[in-house]
Every structure is written in structure tokens, then in C-alpha cells.
Design a protein around this motif. Structure first.
Motif, PDB file in Angstrom:
ATOM      1  N   ASP A  57       0.750  -0.769  -0.134  1.00 14.29           N
ATOM      2  CA  ASP A  57      -0.347  -0.078  -0.137  1.00 14.29           C
ATOM      3  C   ASP A  57       0.684   1.597   0.218  1.00 14.29           C
ATOM      4  OD1 ASP A  57      -2.357  -1.597  -0.204  1.00 14.29           O
ATOM      5  OD2 ASP A  57      -3.078  -1.482   2.067  1.00 14.29           O
ATOM      6  N   CYS A  58       2.011   0.937   0.626  1.00 14.52           N
ATOM      7  CA  CYS A  58       3.094   2.791  -0.284  1.00 14.52           C
ATOM      8  C   CYS A  58       3.072   2.328  -1.517  1.00 14.52           C
ATOM      9  CB  CYS A  58       4.131   1.781   0.289  1.00 14.52           C
ATOM     10  SG  CYS A  58       5.722   1.043  -0.503  1.00 14.52           S
ATOM     11  N   LEU A  59       2.879   1.859  -2.354  1.00 10.63           N
ATOM     12  CA  LEU A  59       3.006   2.643  -3.527  1.00 10.63           C
ATOM     13  C   LEU A  59       0.840   3.422  -3.510  1.00 10.63           C
ATOM     14  CD1 LEU A  59       3.934  -0.327  -5.833  1.00 10.63           C
ATOM     15  CD2 LEU A  59       5.440   1.549  -5.558  1.00 10.63           C
ATOM     16  N   LYS A  60       0.463   2.774  -2.930  1.00 11.12           N
ATOM     17  CA  LYS A  60      -1.067   3.551  -3.416  1.00 11.12           C
ATOM     18  C   LYS A  60      -0.838   5.503  -2.773  1.00 11.12           C
ATOM     19  CE  LYS A  60      -4.270   3.029  -4.669  1.00 11.12           C
ATOM     20  NZ  LYS A  60      -4.988   3.132  -6.296  1.00 11.12           N
ATOM     21  N   ILE A  61       0.145   5.354  -1.811  1.00 10.82           N
ATOM     22  CA  ILE A  61      -0.039   6.631  -0.757  1.00 10.82           C
ATOM     23  C   ILE A  61       0.958   6.639  -1.488  1.00 10.82           C
ATOM     24  CG2 ILE A  61       1.205   6.996   1.638  1.00 10.82           C
ATOM     25  CD1 ILE A  61       0.199   4.616   2.371  1.00 10.82           C
ATOM     26  N   TRP A  62       2.024   6.634  -2.305  1.00 12.05           N
ATOM     27  CA  TRP A  62       3.199   7.438  -3.155  1.00 12.05           C
ATOM     28  C   TRP A  62       1.827   8.049  -4.212  1.00 12.05           C
ATOM     29  CZ3 TRP A  62       7.348   9.728  -2.986  1.00 12.05           C
ATOM     30  CH2 TRP A  62       8.031  10.261  -4.267  1.00 12.05           C
ATOM     31  N   GLU A  63       1.288   6.972  -5.123  1.00 11.29           N
ATOM     32  CA  GLU A  63       0.166   7.265  -5.949  1.00 11.29           C
ATOM     33  C   GLU A  63      -0.541   9.259  -5.422  1.00 11.29           C
ATOM     34  OE1 GLU A  63      -3.995   6.680  -8.323  1.00 11.29           O
ATOM     35  OE2 GLU A  63      -2.700   4.891  -7.194  1.00 11.29           O
ATOM     36  N   ALA A  64      -0.721   8.941  -4.478  1.00 19.71           N
ATOM     37  CA  ALA A  64      -1.779  10.005  -3.937  1.00 19.71           C
ATOM     38  C   ALA A  64      -0.725  11.367  -3.678  1.00 19.71           C
ATOM     39  CB  ALA A  64      -2.442  10.012  -2.097  1.00 19.71           C
ATOM     40  N   LYS A  65       0.628  11.008  -3.093  1.00 24.53           N
ATOM     41  CA  LYS A  65       1.498  12.231  -2.665  1.00 24.53           C
ATOM     42  C   LYS A  65       1.405  12.523  -3.970  1.00 24.53           C
ATOM     43  CE  LYS A  65       5.689  13.227  -1.023  1.00 24.53           C
ATOM     44  NZ  LYS A  65       5.348  14.135  -0.517  1.00 24.53           N
ATOM     45  N   SER A  66       2.153  11.758  -5.354  1.00 20.29           N
ATOM     46  CA  SER A  66       1.786  12.302  -6.618  1.00 20.29           C
ATOM     47  C   SER A  66       0.435  12.269  -7.499  1.00 20.29           C
ATOM     48  CB  SER A  66       2.698  11.115  -7.645  1.00 20.29           C
ATOM     49  OG  SER A  66       4.008  10.266  -6.905  1.00 20.29           O
TER      50      SER A  66
ATOM     51  N   THR B  25       8.185  -0.967 -11.356  1.00 16.23           N
ATOM     52  CA  THR B  25       7.350  -0.123 -12.350  1.00 16.23           C
ATOM     53  C   THR B  25       8.347   1.501 -11.983  1.00 16.23           C
ATOM     54  OG1 THR B  25       6.188   0.720  -9.812  1.00 16.23           O
ATOM     55  CG2 THR B  25       5.497  -1.112 -11.659  1.00 16.23           C
ATOM     56  N   ASP B  26       7.533   2.518 -12.599  1.00 15.81           N
ATOM     57  CA  ASP B  26       8.532   3.842 -12.643  1.00 15.81           C
ATOM     58  C   ASP B  26       8.149   4.110 -11.663  1.00 15.81           C
ATOM     59  OD1 ASP B  26       9.915   3.547 -14.550  1.00 15.81           O
ATOM     60  OD2 ASP B  26       8.794   4.663 -16.066  1.00 15.81           O
ATOM     61  N   PRO B  27       6.901   4.292 -10.823  1.00 16.65           N
ATOM     62  CA  PRO B  27       6.338   5.056  -9.802  1.00 16.65           C
ATOM     63  C   PRO B  27       6.983   4.842  -8.810  1.00 16.65           C
ATOM     64  CG  PRO B  27       4.265   4.292 -10.928  1.00 16.65           C
ATOM     65  CD  PRO B  27       5.051   3.792 -12.265  1.00 16.65           C
ATOM     66  N   ALA B  28       7.575   2.828  -8.185  1.00 14.78           N
ATOM     67  CA  ALA B  28       8.281   2.710  -7.601  1.00 14.78           C
ATOM     68  C   ALA B  28       9.431   2.770  -7.631  1.00 14.78           C
ATOM     69  CB  ALA B  28       7.682   1.252  -7.939  1.00 14.78           C
ATOM     70  N   GLN B  29      10.430   3.094  -8.742  1.00 12.53           N
ATOM     71  CA  GLN B  29      11.759   3.211  -8.385  1.00 12.53           C
ATOM     72  C   GLN B  29      11.420   4.795  -8.101  1.00 12.53           C
ATOM     73  OE1 GLN B  29      14.127   1.679  -8.218  1.00 12.53           O
ATOM     74  NE2 GLN B  29      12.737   0.290  -8.537  1.00 12.53           N
ATOM     75  N   GLU B  30      10.797   6.061  -8.523  1.00 13.26           N
ATOM     76  CA  GLU B  30      10.263   6.824  -8.498  1.00 13.26           C
ATOM     77  C   GLU B  30      10.434   7.102  -6.170  1.00 13.26           C
ATOM     78  OE1 GLU B  30       7.346   8.954 -10.877  1.00 13.26           O
ATOM     79  OE2 GLU B  30       8.924   8.363 -12.248  1.00 13.26           O
ATOM     80  N   ALA B  31       9.505   6.483  -5.917  1.00 12.01           N
ATOM     81  CA  ALA B  31       8.861   6.956  -4.751  1.00 12.01           C
ATOM     82  C   ALA B  31      10.982   6.349  -3.804  1.00 12.01           C
ATOM     83  CB  ALA B  31       7.988   5.734  -4.337  1.00 12.01           C
TER      84      ALA B  31
END
Length: 160
Positions: A85-94, A125-131
Motif C-alpha cells: 500500500d506504500c505505492l497507493k500512498i505514493w500515488e496520492a503524494k504524486s 515500475t517507474d512510480p516505485a523507482q521514483e518513490a
């Protein structure tokens, strides 16, 4: 509106309606009760849907979703302890510049600094690597030094 009604309505319809969103956004007491409820009980389906609903509202051209409301939804989801779920929260941050600046990075780290870094390192994934890059920079700056207090049940987050 009470939590039992909110959860009952959600489980009947699999969506969180506008009336519920308005109550959560404006009722300080309800926000505190939601936080306390999810510190004791699990309902990940609701927590995911709440964050998805808030993200959807924030993405609308004339959104009225402050970062504080997103943060509440992120915190509630984080209380469920699913590292992915850290990726879902990162989505919100982004979502946009304001959420990137205004949504606490600590929310992404609910599972712990090392655990989150290790999880993100396994994702391609790109979002995971950015995070992952962002989190490593934040960690080096000491942004996570007070993480235990941030998530402590004795602490009411500032955005409630």
C-alpha cells in the motif's frame, strides 16, 4: 453520520458516496472517530476505496480535496499494515505539485523505513523507482527520525 452507517453503506454499494465524503471532510469529530476505529479494527477494502475516492476527487479539474483529507485516508490505509500500500500512498503524494509538497512523506513509510525501501527495491515500475529514490534522499536527510512518534497511537496527527 456514524462509522457503522458509513461502513454498512460502503459494503452494500462498494463505493463511498458524496454525502460520506462531505461528512469526513467537515466533521472533526468523525475524523477522530475514524482514526480511532481503524487503529483497532481492520477494513482494508474500505480504506483502499476511501483513498481511491479522495484521489479521484483531487484529480478533478475543480477539485475541493485538500491534502489533509488525502493524508487522513493515507493514514487509515497505512494502519492496515500492507507494505504494498506504500505505492497507493505514493500515488496520492504524486497527484500534483501541491500534494507532492503537502502530503507527508512519512505516510509512505508506515511499514518502516528499511521494509519500505526493501519492498520498493523489488518493484520495477517507474512510480516505485521514483518513490525509492525520493525516500532514500529523505532518509539521508533525517526525515524519518521521528517515525515511531508519527504513527504512535498516543499521537493525533496534525491533519485530523
Amino acid at each position: 453520520m456514524n462509522i457503522d452507517t458509513i461502513l454498512y453503506d460502503f459494503h452494500q454499494t462498494n463505493c463511498i458516496g458524496e454525502e460520506t465524503v462531505n461528512h469526513i471532510n467537515t466533521d472533526q469529530d468523525l475524523r477522530t472517530r475514524l482514526l480511532n476505529y481503524f487503529r483497532q479494527k481492520q477494513d482494508r477494502a474500505f480504506a483502499l476505496n476511501l483513498l481511491d475516492t479522495f484521489i479521484g476527487i483531487r484529480k478533478q479539474p475543480r477539485n475541493n480535496m485538500p491534502a489533509e483529507d488525502l493524508m487522513l485516508a493515507c493514514y487509515i490505509l497505512g494502519l492496515h499494515g500492507q507494505i504494498e500500500d506504500c505505492l497507493k500512498i505514493w500515488e496520492a503524494k504524486s497527484i500534483d505539485f501541491d500534494t507532492h509538497c503537502g502530503l507527508d512523506i512519512q505516510l509512505v513509510m508506515f511499514g518502516g523505513v528499511n521494509e519500505t525501501i526493501n519492498f520498493l527495491a523489488t518493484q520495477t515500475t517507474d512510480p516505485a523507482q521514483e518513490a525509492l529514490k525520493y525516500i532514500k534522499r529523505c532518509s539521508a536527510c533525517g526525515d524519518f527520525d521521528g517515525l515511531a512518534e508519527y504513527f504512535s497511537p498516543q499521537t493525533e496527527p496534525w491533519f485530523i
